[in-house]
Design an enzyme around this catalytic site. Sequence first.
Site, PDB file in Angstrom:
ATOM      1  N   PHE A   1       0.836  -1.194   0.000  1.00 24.83           N
ATOM      2  CA  PHE A   1       0.000   0.000   0.000  1.00 24.83           C
ATOM      3  C   PHE A   1       0.874   1.248   0.000  1.00 24.83           C
ATOM      4  O   PHE A   1       1.928   1.282   0.631  1.00 24.83           O
ATOM      5  CB  PHE A   1      -0.879   0.020   1.261  1.00 24.83           C
ATOM      6  CG  PHE A   1      -1.617  -1.268   1.451  1.00 24.83           C
ATOM      7  CD1 PHE A   1      -2.809  -1.505   0.805  1.00 24.83           C
ATOM      8  CD2 PHE A   1      -1.098  -2.268   2.260  1.00 24.83           C
ATOM      9  CE1 PHE A   1      -3.477  -2.699   0.956  1.00 24.83           C
ATOM     10  CE2 PHE A   1      -1.753  -3.468   2.427  1.00 24.83           C
ATOM     11  CZ  PHE A   1      -2.947  -3.687   1.774  1.00 24.83           C
ATOM     12  N   HIS A   2       0.417   2.286  -0.676  1.00 24.05           N
ATOM     13  CA  HIS A   2       1.134   3.564  -0.649  1.00 24.05           C
ATOM     14  C   HIS A   2       1.170   4.102   0.774  1.00 24.05           C
ATOM     15  O   HIS A   2       0.196   3.987   1.517  1.00 24.05           O
ATOM     16  CB  HIS A   2       0.437   4.593  -1.545  1.00 24.05           C
ATOM     17  CG  HIS A   2       0.571   4.318  -3.004  1.00 24.05           C
ATOM     18  ND1 HIS A   2       1.751   4.496  -3.690  1.00 24.05           N
ATOM     19  CD2 HIS A   2      -0.325   3.874  -3.914  1.00 24.05           C
ATOM     20  CE1 HIS A   2       1.581   4.190  -4.951  1.00 24.05           C
ATOM     21  NE2 HIS A   2       0.318   3.792  -5.123  1.00 24.05           N
ATOM     22  N   ASN A   3       2.292   4.720   1.146  1.00 21.82           N
ATOM     23  CA  ASN A   3       2.453   5.313   2.468  1.00 21.82           C
ATOM     24  C   ASN A   3       1.895   6.734   2.454  1.00 21.82           C
ATOM     25  O   ASN A   3       2.533   7.654   1.971  1.00 21.82           O
ATOM     26  CB  ASN A   3       3.931   5.316   2.864  1.00 21.82           C
ATOM     27  CG  ASN A   3       4.151   5.846   4.252  1.00 21.82           C
ATOM     28  OD1 ASN A   3       3.216   6.156   4.986  1.00 21.82           O
ATOM     29  ND2 ASN A   3       5.413   5.961   4.637  1.00 21.82           N
TER      30      ASN A   3
END
Length: 167
Positions: free
Chosen positions: A79-81
């Site tokens: 997942f994107h941070n």
Amino acid sequence: MRIRIFINNIIAKYYKKKIINTAKEVGPNLYVGGKSYVTNKTILASHVSFNGMAISGHGEVKIGSYFHSGPGCQIITSFHNYEGNEIPYDNTFLDKSVVIEDFVWLGNNVIILGGVKIGKGAIIQAGSVVVSDIPDYAIAGGHPAKVFKYRDIEHFKYLEKKGRYHQ
């Protein structure tokens, strides 16, 4: 009709070979009946049946024996941070693993997000998004997936003891 069956068989063989060459481990009797992808952090036990599965991300995925997926299923482990140094997200990813126990059945178009464990004998209803753990023998569905029923556990264990497995 015969040409369609012939083409589907070629496609299935191609994706099965691709999975065997990509996955970290593949147990015996893998069945691939549709376009399916895994990562090099995927571990498959015996009698896994993919009818259209896309596994993506850098988290580890462990799938138990006698697993069945309908078409269009996804497991997403990275997942994107959004808490990083830029907005809406930065260039780093958060990776979470997925564990799916034995005898799990996913209906069509199920999405499983990282950080989830799906218990033994669970069934996930078509179109569901699994964002939290699902206990053993549970039947869950929705977005997010919620448990709404349990299998008959005594009957399940009887069939398991007798070796009555769908392949």
